[in-house]
Motif scaffolding. Structure first.
Motif, mmCIF file in Angstrom:
data_model
loop_
_atom_site.group_PDB
_atom_site.id
_atom_site.type_symbol
_atom_site.label_atom_id
_atom_site.label_comp_id
_atom_site.label_asym_id
_atom_site.label_seq_id
_atom_site.Cartn_x
_atom_site.Cartn_y
_atom_site.Cartn_z
ATOM 1 N N ILE A 93 3.966 18.972 -2.236
ATOM 2 C CA ILE A 93 4.962 19.137 -3.298
ATOM 3 C C ILE A 93 5.975 18.000 -3.266
ATOM 4 N N ILE A 94 6.547 17.731 -2.100
ATOM 5 C CA ILE A 94 7.557 16.676 -1.985
ATOM 6 C C ILE A 94 6.944 15.306 -2.254
ATOM 7 N N ALA A 95 5.722 15.083 -1.777
ATOM 8 C CA ALA A 95 5.050 13.809 -2.032
ATOM 9 C C ALA A 95 4.800 13.625 -3.523
ATOM 10 N N GLY A 96 4.397 14.717 -4.199
ATOM 11 C CA GLY A 96 4.163 14.639 -5.642
ATOM 12 C C GLY A 96 5.440 14.349 -6.409
ATOM 13 N N ILE A 97 6.540 14.998 -6.013
ATOM 14 C CA ILE A 97 7.824 14.751 -6.673
ATOM 15 C C ILE A 97 8.271 13.314 -6.430
ATOM 16 N N THR A 98 8.104 12.846 -5.213
ATOM 17 C CA THR A 98 8.470 11.463 -4.875
ATOM 18 C C THR A 98 7.647 10.472 -5.689
ATOM 19 N N TYR A 99 6.350 10.723 -5.762
ATOM 20 C CA TYR A 99 5.441 9.857 -6.522
ATOM 21 C C TYR A 99 5.848 9.835 -7.998
ATOM 22 N N PHE A 100 6.136 11.018 -8.524
ATOM 23 C CA PHE A 100 6.559 11.139 -9.923
ATOM 24 C C PHE A 100 7.822 10.330 -10.162
ATOM 25 N N ASN A 101 8.789 10.450 -9.263
ATOM 26 C CA ASN A 101 10.072 9.774 -9.454
ATOM 27 C C ASN A 101 9.972 8.258 -9.278
ATOM 28 N N ILE A 102 9.055 7.804 -8.450
ATOM 29 C CA ILE A 102 8.833 6.355 -8.359
ATOM 30 C C ILE A 102 8.277 5.845 -9.682
ATOM 31 N N GLY A 103 7.309 6.577 -10.231
ATOM 32 C CA GLY A 103 6.774 6.203 -11.543
ATOM 33 C C GLY A 103 7.849 6.242 -12.609
ATOM 34 N N ASP A 104 8.727 7.245 -12.532
ATOM 35 C CA ASP A 104 9.844 7.352 -13.471
ATOM 36 C C ASP A 104 10.770 6.141 -13.352
ATOM 37 N N SER A 105 11.018 5.687 -12.122
ATOM 38 C CA SER A 105 11.890 4.524 -11.906
ATOM 39 C C SER A 105 11.307 3.284 -12.572
ATOM 40 N N LEU A 106 9.995 3.137 -12.494
ATOM 41 C CA LEU A 106 9.342 1.988 -13.125
ATOM 42 C C LEU A 106 9.344 2.133 -14.650
ATOM 43 N N ASP A 131 -1.176 1.942 -18.647
ATOM 44 C CA ASP A 131 -1.120 0.478 -18.676
ATOM 45 C C ASP A 131 -0.069 -0.060 -17.708
ATOM 46 N N MET A 132 1.040 0.619 -17.615
ATOM 47 C CA MET A 132 2.096 0.194 -16.717
ATOM 48 C C MET A 132 1.607 0.209 -15.269
ATOM 49 N N ALA A 133 0.918 1.293 -14.886
ATOM 50 C CA ALA A 133 0.414 1.395 -13.519
ATOM 51 C C ALA A 133 -0.661 0.359 -13.227
ATOM 52 N N LYS A 134 -1.527 0.127 -14.208
ATOM 53 C CA LYS A 134 -2.682 -0.756 -13.988
ATOM 54 C C LYS A 134 -2.333 -2.227 -14.114
ATOM 55 N N ASP A 135 -1.552 -2.563 -15.144
ATOM 56 C CA ASP A 135 -1.324 -3.975 -15.458
ATOM 57 C C ASP A 135 0.009 -4.525 -14.961
ATOM 58 N N TYR A 136 1.046 -3.710 -15.005
ATOM 59 C CA TYR A 136 2.378 -4.200 -14.658
ATOM 60 C C TYR A 136 2.745 -3.949 -13.200
ATOM 61 N N TYR A 137 2.324 -2.798 -12.668
ATOM 62 C CA TYR A 137 2.771 -2.422 -11.326
ATOM 63 C C TYR A 137 1.598 -1.988 -10.436
ATOM 64 N N PRO A 138 0.563 -2.809 -10.317
ATOM 65 C CA PRO A 138 -0.570 -2.386 -9.479
ATOM 66 C C PRO A 138 -0.183 -2.246 -8.008
ATOM 67 N N LEU A 139 0.672 -3.170 -7.493
ATOM 68 C CA LEU A 139 1.066 -3.096 -6.083
ATOM 69 C C LEU A 139 1.918 -1.851 -5.839
ATOM 70 N N GLN A 140 2.889 -1.602 -6.742
ATOM 71 C CA GLN A 140 3.740 -0.421 -6.584
ATOM 72 C C GLN A 140 2.914 0.862 -6.660
ATOM 73 N N THR A 141 1.924 0.872 -7.531
ATOM 74 C CA THR A 141 1.064 2.045 -7.663
ATOM 75 C C THR A 141 0.278 2.277 -6.380
ATOM 76 N N LEU A 142 -0.252 1.194 -5.814
ATOM 77 C CA LEU A 142 -1.013 1.307 -4.570
ATOM 78 C C LEU A 142 -0.126 1.779 -3.425
ATOM 79 N N LEU A 143 1.080 1.180 -3.313
ATOM 80 C CA LEU A 143 1.993 1.558 -2.234
ATOM 81 C C LEU A 143 2.493 2.994 -2.402
ATOM 82 N N SER A 144 2.709 3.404 -3.640
ATOM 83 C CA SER A 144 3.158 4.772 -3.883
ATOM 84 C C SER A 144 2.078 5.772 -3.508
ATOM 85 N N THR A 145 0.840 5.423 -3.785
ATOM 86 C CA THR A 145 -0.277 6.294 -3.414
ATOM 87 C C THR A 145 -0.376 6.394 -1.896
ATOM 88 N N LEU A 146 -0.205 5.258 -1.226
ATOM 89 C CA LEU A 146 -0.222 5.254 0.236
ATOM 90 C C LEU A 146 0.932 6.091 0.786
#
Length: 635
Positions: A93-106, A131-146
């Motif tokens: 739950i906390i990881a999902g909320i954190t992941y969501f909020n990182i995406g929200d920040s971007l 598109d934002m996750a794939k093209d603009y923020y691929p590194l942030q998306t990968l790190l957020s998943t990790l």
């Protein structure tokens, strides 16, 4: 890793939860330092504290039952498999909320607002997110998943750790009860009043403050009951073009193409008149005899001002709820269908506010209502709208002239007495807004002396008696105003929040014929005997025209965004009133009314004029919704 007790283990998980959400907020703040530079150090710290309250509500709402499950006074709760299972759920739950909020920040960098519930409501934005996750923020998306995986693993490790002191005692049920109380208060965010809402997150009256305190997940789950509405039947460029043509005026300028409906009035002589707006609860146009000639006989004071002021005969409410009337008067917009209410998220889209515009022109401002301060969140809304001072029923002494207690707050007479006192000492020029409550159902009688019809708390007869009372108190208020040195320099505006919806269970008790009136028809009386000559004006208007009318007449040059036009502007091209009821929107030009339910138009005509109104209705809806959604409504 070991823990002395199950309580220290749960507290450690709670602390980690708070640290993770705080870290994302800090990342958000650092990512947009330029945006948050509008906040002073003190305002920034206050906004972070509000953010802590937001995080507390999120964490308590989604994990409180897990604490209870982990702290029950039974021996089975010490089973490692049991604790690890619950711990992994908590971590996910906390990881999902954190992941969501990182995406929200971007995502914030694209539209300057939090995600809210675009994933469910605004289908077109899903492509933006992908598109934002794939093209603009691929590194942030990968790190957020990790990071997501790491968070779950850490929670697994916490709850897989050994607890040294493993014992359960019956007296621990007291602790469980205390935990329920703490969780309830944490979820509400407040001890009293309405639960903590989006408008409460504004530590100071600045949009960056609210955005810093809030996050996408909070906005998402607080607006998750919204329905998916198609606001793009007419594409935005064409919709904006159609609206600008309809609201064209020789007196306005559009200074910034990035905010296509933002405009200001051309330079004109400034008038430093005071303004007092009185919004009367549930006052349909048909009850004002000077307007409807129905001979109800309960509005002699309003009738007198209507005859000696400007009486607008074709004026409409923008909605059927008090909050909608307040929204339109304070901001000059109509809450689009499917959007959050003002006070519950609409303020995050970037609006122009009456109080702020008054302040920019060196006006002192005051707002109040007969109901409790927090009713309809008007305390927060007034602050957001820029009013310096706000008061509710808790602030108002009771005169005890009336009998019994009203259903809401204090009697209107107490509010008008209080308002008189405040206006006696306020420095000119000033702008005041007040909202009555005594005519709200159920219709409790303030006393026999005001009962013109057989009293009933449920029927129109009871409403007429309460209206008779409120009108009398307005008359007394005006008598006091006439003794003030500022009276001749003051414009009084009387209107309603919406039309009355009282059931006429005993029509034989009601004097006068029944006249069918449009569901949104309300009075607008502008009274200033030393400023305006008496006039009956059939210009079509609605709530959203009040703010623009004030700005135009007083010569204010602030930027503002609205589909409304000044009722004093003779160069305005078209006159119309846009209204909504539930998921149906309507447009009238005073002669023809069309309705649209976001599936079909509910009209029989197909002539050119009807088609024009249909196109304008769709254009207004599309322009408002999409410019708000992309935060290009107001700079």
């Amino acid at each position: 890793m070991t823990f002395k007790t199950k309580y220290t283990q749960v507290l450690s998980a709670l602390l980690l939860s708070f640290l993770l959400l705080f870290a994302v907020r800090l990342y958000f703040y650092i990512s947009y330092l330029d945006y948050f530079s509008a906040l002073s150090l003190g305002e920034t710290l206050a906004s972070f504290f509000m953010g802590f309250r937001v995080d507390m509500m999120i964490i308590f709402t989604f994990t409180a039952l897990l604490w209870v499950a982990l702290l029950l006074p039974f021996n089975f709760v010490y089973n490692k498999g049991y604790r690890v299972t619950i711990g992994v759920i908590w971590g996910t739950i906390i990881a999902g909320i954190t992941y969501f909020n990182i995406g929200d920040s971007l995502y914030f960098g694209f539209v300057n607002r939090h995600l809210s519930d675009e994933l469910k409501v605004i289908g077109n934005d899903v492509g933006i997110l992908i598109d934002m996750a794939k093209d603009y923020y691929p590194l942030q998306t990968l790190l957020s998943t990790l990071l997501f995986i790491i968070i779950v693993a850490v929670f697994y490790k916490i709850f897989a750790a050994k607890i040294i002191k493993q014992e359960s005692k019956p007296r621990e049920w007291i602790a469980i009860l205390l935990i329920f109380v703490i969780a309830f208060l944490g979820i509400r965010g407040k001890v009293t009043g309405m639960s903590f809402g989006i408008s409460d997150a504004f530590a100071v009256n600045k949009l960056p403050s609210g955005n810093l305190a809030l996050n996408g997940f909070f906005c998402f789950y607080r607006s998750s009951n919204r329905k998916s509405i198609n606001h793009s039947v007419i594409k935005l460029p064409q919709a904006v073009k159609n609206v600008k043509e309809a609201i064209y005026s020789q007196k306005t300028i559009y200074p910034d193409t990035a905010y296509p409906l933002m405009r200001h009035y051309k330079k004109a002589p400034k008038r430093s008149y005071n303004v007092i707006i009185v919004m009367i609860e549930s006052l349909s146009a048909k009850y004002v005899d000077a307007l409807s000639h129905n001979d109800y006989g309960v509005t002699p004071n309003l009738d007198n001002m209507a005859k000696n002021g400007i009486l607008f005969t074709r004026f409409y409410a923008n909605g059927q709820r008090s909050q909608e009337g307040i929204t339109s008067i304070y901001t000059g917009i109509i809450q689009p269908v499917g959007f959050e209410k003002f006070g519950e998220g609409l303020e995050l889209y970037g609006l122009s506010y009456l109080g702020k515009e008054a302040d920019a022109n060196h006006y002192n401002t005051i707002a109040m209502q007969s109901s409790d301060r927090g009713s309809f969140r008007i305390d927060k809304l007034s602050r957001l709208a820029g009013f310096e001072n706000y008061f509710g029923a808790e602030d108002m002494p009771k005169s005890h002239e009336e009998h019994g207690n009203p259903h809401f707050g204090v009697w209107d007479g107490d509010m008008f007495n209080f308002l008189s006192g405040k206006l006696h000492t306020i420095k000119e020029p000033f702008l005041s807004f007040c909202f009555t409550a005594s005519t709200h159902a159920p219709y409790y009688s303030p006393g026999k002396k005001w009962e013109k019809y057989p009293q009933d708390v449920k029927t129109e007869a009871g409403f007429l008696n309460t209206l008779h009372y409120t009108d009398a108190k307005i008359g007394e208020f005006m008598q006091r105003c006439r003794k003030e040195p500022w009276f001749e320099r003051t414009i009084f505006i009387f209107t309603a929040d919406h039309a009355n919806q009282a059931k006429q269970e005993n029509p034989k008790h009601i004097k006068g014929p029944k006249v069918e009136m449009p569901a949104f028809h309300i009075p607008l009386i502008v009274y200033a005997p030393k400023i305006f000559k008496p006039k009956v004006d059939d210009t079509v208007g609605s709530h959203i025209d009040i703010k623009t009318s004030i700005m135009d007449y007083l010569g204010w040059q602030n930027d503002f965004s609205s589909i409304g036009n000044s009722l004093f502007d003779k160069t305005a091209k078209e006159r119309f009133a846009f209204a909504k009821r539930g998921e149906t929107i309507a447009l009238t030009d005073g002669n023809e009314t069309i309705n649209y339910n976001f599936k079909n138009f509910m009209n029989n005509k197909t002539d050119a004029h009807t088609k024009h109104l249909e196109t304008l209705l769709l254009s207004i809806d599309s322009a408002q919704a999409n410019l708000l959604k992309t935060t290009h409504w107001m700079k």
